[in-house]
Structure formats: structure tokens, C-alpha cells
Design an enzyme around this catalytic site. Sequence first.
Site, PDB file in Angstrom:
ATOM      1  CE  LYS A 154     -14.673  -5.053  16.547  1.00 56.32           C
ATOM      2  NZ  LYS A 154     -15.887  -4.686  17.475  1.00 56.32           N
ATOM      3  CG  ASN A 200      -2.584  -2.876   9.595  1.00 56.64           C
ATOM      4  OD1 ASN A 200      -2.358  -3.550   9.392  1.00 56.64           O
ATOM      5  ND2 ASN A 200      -3.820  -2.199   9.509  1.00 56.64           N
ATOM      6  CB  SER A 210     -12.853   0.449   7.418  1.00 57.77           C
ATOM      7  OG  SER A 210     -12.530   0.270   8.651  1.00 57.77           O
ATOM      8  CD  GLU A 258      -1.522   2.132   2.219  1.00 58.44           C
ATOM      9  OE1 GLU A 258      -2.066   3.618   2.317  1.00 58.44           O
ATOM     10  OE2 GLU A 258      -0.425   2.259   2.732  1.00 58.44           O
ATOM     11  CG  HIS A 262      -6.938  -7.356   7.712  1.00 62.35           C
ATOM     12  ND1 HIS A 262      -5.042  -7.699   7.466  1.00 62.35           N
ATOM     13  CD2 HIS A 262      -7.266  -6.880   7.411  1.00 62.35           C
ATOM     14  CE1 HIS A 262      -4.992  -6.139   7.202  1.00 62.35           C
ATOM     15  NE2 HIS A 262      -5.881  -5.522   6.835  1.00 62.35           N
ATOM     16  CB  CYS A 279      -5.112  -5.057   3.708  1.00 67.30           C
ATOM     17  SG  CYS A 279      -4.704  -3.305   4.951  1.00 67.30           S
ATOM     18  CB  SER A 326      -9.978  -1.093   2.792  1.00 68.68           C
ATOM     19  OG  SER A 326      -9.856  -1.227   3.954  1.00 68.68           O
TER      20      SER A 326
HETATM   21  N1  CAA Z   1     -11.599  -0.832  28.262  1.00 71.49           N
HETATM   22  C1  CAA Z   1     -11.685  -1.617  26.884  1.00 71.49           C
HETATM   23  N2  CAA Z   1     -12.085  -1.718  26.141  1.00 71.49           N
HETATM   24  C2  CAA Z   1     -12.389  -0.240  25.769  1.00 71.49           C
HETATM   25  C3  CAA Z   1     -12.605   0.335  26.613  1.00 71.49           C
HETATM   26  C4  CAA Z   1     -11.986   0.489  27.751  1.00 71.49           C
HETATM   27  N3  CAA Z   1     -11.811   1.646  28.403  1.00 71.49           N
HETATM   28  N4  CAA Z   1     -12.622   2.022  25.383  1.00 71.49           N
HETATM   29  C5  CAA Z   1     -12.874   1.575  24.714  1.00 71.49           C
HETATM   30  N5  CAA Z   1     -13.231   0.032  24.714  1.00 71.49           N
HETATM   31  C6  CAA Z   1     -13.616  -0.832  23.559  1.00 71.49           C
HETATM   32  C7  CAA Z   1     -15.079  -0.235  22.661  1.00 71.49           C
HETATM   33  O1  CAA Z   1     -16.107  -0.964  23.141  1.00 71.49           O
HETATM   34  C8  CAA Z   1     -14.111  -0.999  21.049  1.00 71.49           C
HETATM   35  O2  CAA Z   1     -14.785  -2.710  20.975  1.00 71.49           O
HETATM   36  P1  CAA Z   1     -15.780  -3.347  19.809  1.00 71.49           P
HETATM   37  O3  CAA Z   1     -15.915  -2.146  19.053  1.00 71.49           O
HETATM   38  O4  CAA Z   1     -15.444  -4.634  20.597  1.00 71.49           O
HETATM   39  O5  CAA Z   1     -17.006  -2.675  20.354  1.00 71.49           O
HETATM   40  C9  CAA Z   1     -12.935  -1.065  20.780  1.00 71.49           C
HETATM   41  O6  CAA Z   1     -12.313  -0.401  22.276  1.00 71.49           O
HETATM   42  C10 CAA Z   1     -12.861   0.509  19.639  1.00 71.49           C
HETATM   43  O7  CAA Z   1     -13.630   1.541  20.816  1.00 71.49           O
HETATM   44  P2  CAA Z   1     -13.722   2.502  19.510  1.00 71.49           P
HETATM   45  O8  CAA Z   1     -14.494   1.942  18.238  1.00 71.49           O
HETATM   46  O9  CAA Z   1     -14.409   3.535  20.380  1.00 71.49           O
HETATM   47  O10 CAA Z   1     -12.900   3.118  19.405  1.00 71.49           O
HETATM   48  P3  CAA Z   1     -12.097   4.653  18.086  1.00 71.49           P
HETATM   49  O11 CAA Z   1     -14.009   4.609  17.114  1.00 71.49           O
HETATM   50  O12 CAA Z   1     -11.387   5.424  18.550  1.00 71.49           O
HETATM   51  O13 CAA Z   1     -11.540   3.475  16.354  1.00 71.49           O
HETATM   52  C11 CAA Z   1     -11.810   2.281  15.375  1.00 71.49           C
HETATM   53  C12 CAA Z   1     -11.367   2.525  16.409  1.00 71.49           C
HETATM   54  C13 CAA Z   1     -12.586   2.522  14.198  1.00 71.49           C
HETATM   55  C14 CAA Z   1     -10.663   0.837  14.823  1.00 71.49           C
HETATM   56  C15 CAA Z   1      -9.937   3.077  14.624  1.00 71.49           C
HETATM   57  O14 CAA Z   1      -8.384   2.742  15.328  1.00 71.49           O
HETATM   58  C16 CAA Z   1      -9.586   2.804  13.197  1.00 71.49           C
HETATM   59  O15 CAA Z   1      -9.996   3.516  12.607  1.00 71.49           O
HETATM   60  N6  CAA Z   1      -8.256   2.240  12.649  1.00 71.49           N
HETATM   61  C17 CAA Z   1      -8.101   1.854  10.988  1.00 71.49           C
HETATM   62  C18 CAA Z   1      -8.851   1.090  10.204  1.00 71.49           C
HETATM   63  C19 CAA Z   1      -9.278  -0.042  10.269  1.00 71.49           C
HETATM   64  O16 CAA Z   1      -8.512  -0.700  10.571  1.00 71.49           O
HETATM   65  N7  CAA Z   1     -10.242  -0.766   9.810  1.00 71.49           N
HETATM   66  C20 CAA Z   1      -9.837  -2.071   9.938  1.00 71.49           C
HETATM   67  C21 CAA Z   1     -11.397  -2.870   8.743  1.00 71.49           C
HETATM   68  S1  CAA Z   1     -10.418  -2.204   7.433  1.00 71.49           S
HETATM   69  C22 CAA Z   1      -9.073  -3.236   7.739  1.00 71.49           C
HETATM   70  O17 CAA Z   1      -8.760  -4.062   7.857  1.00 71.49           O
HETATM   71  C23 CAA Z   1      -7.903  -2.397   6.235  1.00 71.49           C
HETATM   72  C24 CAA Z   1      -6.944  -2.093   6.850  1.00 71.49           C
HETATM   73  O18 CAA Z   1      -5.956  -2.866   7.139  1.00 71.49           O
HETATM   74  C25 CAA Z   1      -6.888  -0.928   7.203  1.00 71.49           C
END
Ligand code: CAA
Length: 412
Positions: free
Chosen positions: A252, A297, A209, A84, A243, A116, A330
Site C-alpha cells: 500500500k 510487527n 491508521s 512503545e 515501516h 513506532c 501512530s
Molecule cells: N484471502 C486473501 N486476502 C484476504 C482474505 C482472504 N480470504 N480475506 C481478507 N483479505 C484481505 C483483505 O482484502 C485486506 O486486504 P486489502 O487491505 O489489501 O484490501 C486484508 O486481507 C485485511 O483484511 P481486512 O481489512 O478485512 O482486515 P481487518 O479489518 O480484520 O484488519 C487491520 C486489518 C486493520 C490491519 C488490523 O489487523 C489492525 O487493526 N491492525 C493493527 C493496526 C495496524 O497495523 N495499522 C497499520 C497502520 S498504523 C502503523 O503502521 C503503526 C503501527 O505499527 C501500529
Amino acid sequence: MPAQLIGIDALSFAGPDAYLALRDLATARGVDPAKFTVGLGQHGMAIASPCEDPVTMAVAAGRKALSGFDIDPEQIGTLIVGTETGIDHSKPVAVYAHELLGLSQHCRTFETKHACYGAMAGLTASMDWIGCGRARGRKALVIASDIASYGLNTPGEPTQGAGAVAMVVSDAPRLLTIDPDYIGDYTRQVMDFWRPLYSKYAVADGHYSIECYLDALVGALNDATSQHDHAQACPDPVACLYHIPFVRMAFKAHQRYVEHCSGQALNADHASGWQSLNDDYAQRVRPWLSLNAQIGNIYTGSLFLSLIDLLRQQAASMAGQPISLFSYGSGCGATYCIGRVADAAGQWTAQLDPADDLKRRRRLSIDEYEHLIEQNQTADQQTSLTPEEFGHRQGLYYVGTRDHQRQYRALG
Ligand code: CAA
């Protein structure tokens, strides 16, 4: 005619010399550390310096795969680098790696890009190249090499990382055969994660995503099984590899996989269903996530890093057993396939285990990390970089761009 046994003959990981502990990042960002370590399942992320790029990491992983598995570079007839993180709009990372690895001029060489998914695209293209008879007894080298960058103070920041996985593909694979009868593909144009030409940082619609990833898993799984009647349903894998953008994503994915196979979605009232999912995850998924949890990642290489983790622990005891592999890029493209651990795989665990290299990594302070991220922004325009200034002692490093040409230098 029975299908030829084609698959992975050698595997190796190489990554940056330094990492950031996610507890330190959480403290600096004023976030409960459990969000990163439990909620995302990550403990560390590899951080590249301006002197470490997709070329240097690809070459380091490629060298280890060739020398560790006694493969003569002359035997490589195709080199594909999935990335990427291209370093040029035109010139592929692969052609730099081709020279630095000392491959033959008759080796077909190119780069694949689909977020990826590029390395899985390279793996299946290599299998096709061998299967159709073009290889003439030669092997393919497929290297996944990436730096995942979302930028400081972004939601994606704790899901960064960097590293390369090299794999040699052959018709006499010592590690894993891939069953051509159970490969399924899926493609859909979605805007879940992308990186415009003008940006060093990915743009991600993070929660969307995750949905796209899970839909793609079901889509690719359906394609892998749809050609078979019920009696020939997909072999039940002893291990399920996914992945891994962050470790918790594997839970998940496995939940969606189990729900798909059982035809029943789990809800809050399903206590026994959740218990059995947790037990199944603990047995078939979680044990192979420890390298991803320490490295973060690595985009194209993430799935194959999990494969390294599985093989270094269980290659001998899983000989002959089916495992599943799911690659997601993605944008989006995905493949689900079934592999079988090769009988000889248990003899090669020392060669593919990166544990010693990981122990030697330097832990960065938050200030050092933020400074590196800022310097990485302008690395392509630097004319003279000194790897020693970033603590590098041994290996191949990027040392700047002069006359518009990237320069590399070996240390040690
Ligand atoms: N203790 C324990 N767990 C906690 C917590 C705490 N104090 N606070 C939050 N959490 C949990 C939440 O419940 C959540 O878990 P669930 O999804 O199981 O409910 C987890 O921690 C993450 O919390 P949020 O969803 O609130 O986190 P966020 O909104 O800040 O961001 C994310 C999470 C969307 C993954 C972000 O890191 C992101 O955008 N990452 C990049 C995109 C990505 O990785 N996408 C994955 C699919 S796409 C793909 O796979 C291609 C690629 O490689 C990019």
C-alpha cells in the site's frame, strides 16, 4: 562545506525464543488462513514470554551489535532506546540497558516514545549529536525494543510481534550513510493507534491508521524534496524500505509512493499501471520483507528489520546505491530519508543476519500462546518468575518485581 557522512555502523536483531504460526491462529479463530498470509502477508509472529521484556531484548540486540562489529562499549557516548512498550512510567528502559551493556557513566542515556517512531527519532537525534561536534569521536547506540500487543480475538491480533533492533551510529559508518539533504519530517495529532496508561493493549482504529500512515508518507516525502529544485530531485532509490506493521502495508505504501512520484492515482482501468507497480514492488520492496513476515510487527524496529534483510542479501551489490527509508509512528510522526549502502557493508552480512536464531525458535501451540498472553498481563506484578518454566535456557531474563524493583537474571 560538504556534509559529514554519518550513518549506521552496526546493526543487530534479537527477539523472543518462541513464535506462533499465523496459519495456526487462523484455524483457531475460524478465519481463512489466506487472509493472514496473503491479505496481511504475515506467516509468523514472535511471542514474548513473561520473562522477555523490552529490557532483555534491547540488551540482547545491543550486545550482538557491539560484539559482532568489534565496538568497545567505552566508545558509546549516547544510548537511546526507542520503545512503545515502556516498563515504568518514570525510569527508562535505556538506563537498565546502560548498566547491563557495561556502558560508560559519561554516556548520555534516555528513552524516546512516539509509538513506532521512537527509533527513527533516536537515529536522527544521534546524527545531530555527532554532526554538531558533541560526540568527540564517540558513537551512539540506538535500540528499538517492543512487544506489540492487541489482545486475543481482536482485529490487531494477527499483526502482533516482538523484538529489538540495535544500531550503532557513527561518523565512519560501515553499513549505511544517511544523506542530510534528503530528510523530511511530518507530524499531525491523530487518534489512529494509542495505548492509555492503564492498558497493556494498544487501541487501534485499524483502517484509519492505514490512511494516516499513507498521508504521513506523502507529507514526509514532500518535506524531504521541497528544499530542492527539480534538477536536484530525490535520488531514485534502488530499494524502498517502509515501516512494516504487517507485510502487505508495504505494498500500500509503495503504491502511494509510485502514485505520488508519477502524479497519477491508479484506478481499476489502469491495467498496465498495476502491472508496472507489481513489477516495481517485486524488485524494490518485496525482497526485504521476509524477516518481518516471520517476526511480525516489532513497532520501533520494524523498518530497521527490513534494512537488516536488505543488507544481509544485497549489501555488496548495492554498495554506493541510494535506498529510501520511511518510518511511521501512530499518533502521528514520520520521517522519510535517503541512505546509501556503504562500500564495506558486504563484509558484515554474517554479523547482522539473524537466520540461525530464527531457526532455533520454538513453535507455540494455540493453547501455549493464549496462556502466555494471559500470563503477560500480570508479569509486572509477579515477584518470582522462573525462566526455565517457559523453555528459556540461555540469555538475560526478567524474573519478577520485588520491593517495586524489576529483577533480571542471566541463564547459561
Ligand atoms: N484471502 C486473501 N486476502 C484476504 C482474505 C482472504 N480470504 N480475506 C481478507 N483479505 C484481505 C483483505 O482484502 C485486506 O486486504 P486489502 O487491505 O489489501 O484490501 C486484508 O486481507 C485485511 O483484511 P481486512 O481489512 O478485512 O482486515 P481487518 O479489518 O480484520 O484488519 C487491520 C486489518 C486493520 C490491519 C488490523 O489487523 C489492525 O487493526 N491492525 C493493527 C493496526 C495496524 O497495523 N495499522 C497499520 C497502520 S498504523 C502503523 O503502521 C503503526 C503501527 O505499527 C501500529
